[in-house]
Design a protein around this motif. Structure first.
Motif, PDB file in Angstrom:
ATOM      1  N   PRO A   1      65.802  60.094 136.326  1.00 53.56           N
ATOM      2  CA  PRO A   1      66.952  58.904 135.952  1.00 53.56           C
ATOM      3  C   PRO A   1      66.980  59.161 134.351  1.00 53.56           C
ATOM      4  O   PRO A   1      68.222  58.796 133.844  1.00 53.56           O
ATOM      5  CB  PRO A   1      66.506  57.781 136.532  1.00 53.56           C
ATOM      6  N   SER A   2      65.767  59.276 133.604  1.00 52.67           N
ATOM      7  CA  SER A   2      65.963  59.169 132.114  1.00 52.67           C
ATOM      8  C   SER A   2      66.781  60.494 131.601  1.00 52.67           C
ATOM      9  O   SER A   2      66.978  60.507 130.497  1.00 52.67           O
ATOM     10  CB  SER A   2      64.540  59.190 131.427  1.00 52.67           C
ATOM     11  N   ARG A   3      66.966  61.542 132.422  1.00 49.86           N
ATOM     12  CA  ARG A   3      67.660  62.897 131.864  1.00 49.86           C
ATOM     13  C   ARG A   3      69.329  62.579 132.045  1.00 49.86           C
ATOM     14  O   ARG A   3      69.954  63.803 131.728  1.00 49.86           O
ATOM     15  CB  ARG A   3      67.001  63.996 132.510  1.00 49.86           C
ATOM     16  N   VAL A   4      69.664  61.540 132.484  1.00 51.71           N
ATOM     17  CA  VAL A   4      71.083  61.137 132.839  1.00 51.71           C
ATOM     18  C   VAL A   4      71.559  60.124 132.076  1.00 51.71           C
ATOM     19  O   VAL A   4      70.980  59.093 132.045  1.00 51.71           O
ATOM     20  CB  VAL A   4      71.307  60.984 134.317  1.00 51.71           C
TER      21      VAL A   4
ATOM     22  N   GLU B   1      76.289  63.132 130.585  1.00 50.37           N
ATOM     23  CA  GLU B   1      75.432  64.312 130.422  1.00 50.37           C
ATOM     24  C   GLU B   1      74.047  64.325 131.107  1.00 50.37           C
ATOM     25  O   GLU B   1      73.569  63.503 131.321  1.00 50.37           O
ATOM     26  CB  GLU B   1      75.197  64.213 128.935  1.00 50.37           C
ATOM     27  N   ILE B   2      73.654  65.542 131.631  1.00 50.72           N
ATOM     28  CA  ILE B   2      72.405  65.744 132.319  1.00 50.72           C
ATOM     29  C   ILE B   2      71.675  66.736 131.707  1.00 50.72           C
ATOM     30  O   ILE B   2      72.257  67.912 131.648  1.00 50.72           O
ATOM     31  CB  ILE B   2      72.545  65.814 133.738  1.00 50.72           C
ATOM     32  N   ASP B   3      70.530  66.362 131.313  1.00 50.91           N
ATOM     33  CA  ASP B   3      69.358  67.310 130.725  1.00 50.91           C
ATOM     34  C   ASP B   3      68.668  67.977 131.859  1.00 50.91           C
ATOM     35  O   ASP B   3      67.984  67.331 132.529  1.00 50.91           O
ATOM     36  CB  ASP B   3      68.731  66.670 129.615  1.00 50.91           C
ATOM     37  N   GLU B   4      68.611  69.338 131.873  1.00 51.16           N
ATOM     38  CA  GLU B   4      67.991  69.927 132.872  1.00 51.16           C
ATOM     39  C   GLU B   4      66.870  70.773 132.244  1.00 51.16           C
ATOM     40  O   GLU B   4      66.835  70.875 131.491  1.00 51.16           O
ATOM     41  CB  GLU B   4      68.828  70.940 133.776  1.00 51.16           C
TER      42      GLU B   4
ATOM     43  N   GLN C   1      77.507  68.656 130.885  1.00 55.00           N
ATOM     44  CA  GLN C   1      78.141  67.420 130.895  1.00 55.00           C
ATOM     45  C   GLN C   1      79.251  67.574 132.027  1.00 55.00           C
ATOM     46  O   GLN C   1      79.876  68.676 132.274  1.00 55.00           O
ATOM     47  CB  GLN C   1      79.067  67.350 129.674  1.00 55.00           C
ATOM     48  N   LEU C   2      79.525  66.360 132.647  1.00 53.90           N
ATOM     49  CA  LEU C   2      80.473  66.510 133.880  1.00 53.90           C
ATOM     50  C   LEU C   2      81.442  64.892 133.892  1.00 53.90           C
ATOM     51  O   LEU C   2      80.773  64.096 133.138  1.00 53.90           O
ATOM     52  CB  LEU C   2      79.979  66.757 135.110  1.00 53.90           C
ATOM     53  N   THR C   3      82.613  64.955 134.300  1.00 51.31           N
ATOM     54  CA  THR C   3      83.102  63.892 134.665  1.00 51.31           C
ATOM     55  C   THR C   3      83.122  63.487 135.889  1.00 51.31           C
ATOM     56  O   THR C   3      83.314  64.335 136.970  1.00 51.31           O
ATOM     57  CB  THR C   3      84.776  64.198 134.255  1.00 51.31           C
ATOM     58  N   VAL C   4      82.887  62.044 136.045  1.00 53.15           N
ATOM     59  CA  VAL C   4      82.474  61.355 137.585  1.00 53.15           C
ATOM     60  C   VAL C   4      83.548  60.335 137.661  1.00 53.15           C
ATOM     61  O   VAL C   4      83.896  59.796 136.885  1.00 53.15           O
ATOM     62  CB  VAL C   4      81.143  61.066 137.846  1.00 53.15           C
TER      63      VAL C   4
END
Length: 73
Positions: A53-56, A70-73, A2-5
């Motif tokens: 894009p579906s992982r973001v 949230e980004i799923d890797e 997770q990160l803040t943008v």
């Protein structure tokens, strides 16, 4: 992860992701209307991190320029 943008909708620079000292800034061409900028943010971050894009997913801040993503890797 997770990160803040910070998002800059309607930007001529976009789609572009820049890394700053205080986090990521995402420039997108789409305007902040009907979720268009949010979709642009998801696509730009997916390209930046090399994921589909579906992982973001935007977790918080759907109507704000500061978003928690949230980004799923």
């Amino acid at each position: 992860m997770q990160l803040t943008v910070r998002v800059k909708p309607g930007s001529r620079k976009g789609p572009l992701v820049e890394e700053e000292a205080d986090g990521l800034i995402v420039f997108v061409r789409e305007r902040a209307a009907e979720g268009a900028a949010n979709k642009g943010v998801e696509r730009a971050l997916a390209a930046h991190f090399g994921v589909a894009p579906s992982r973001v997913r935007i977790v918080r801040g759907h109507t704000s320029r500061t978003k928690r993503v949230e980004i799923d890797e």
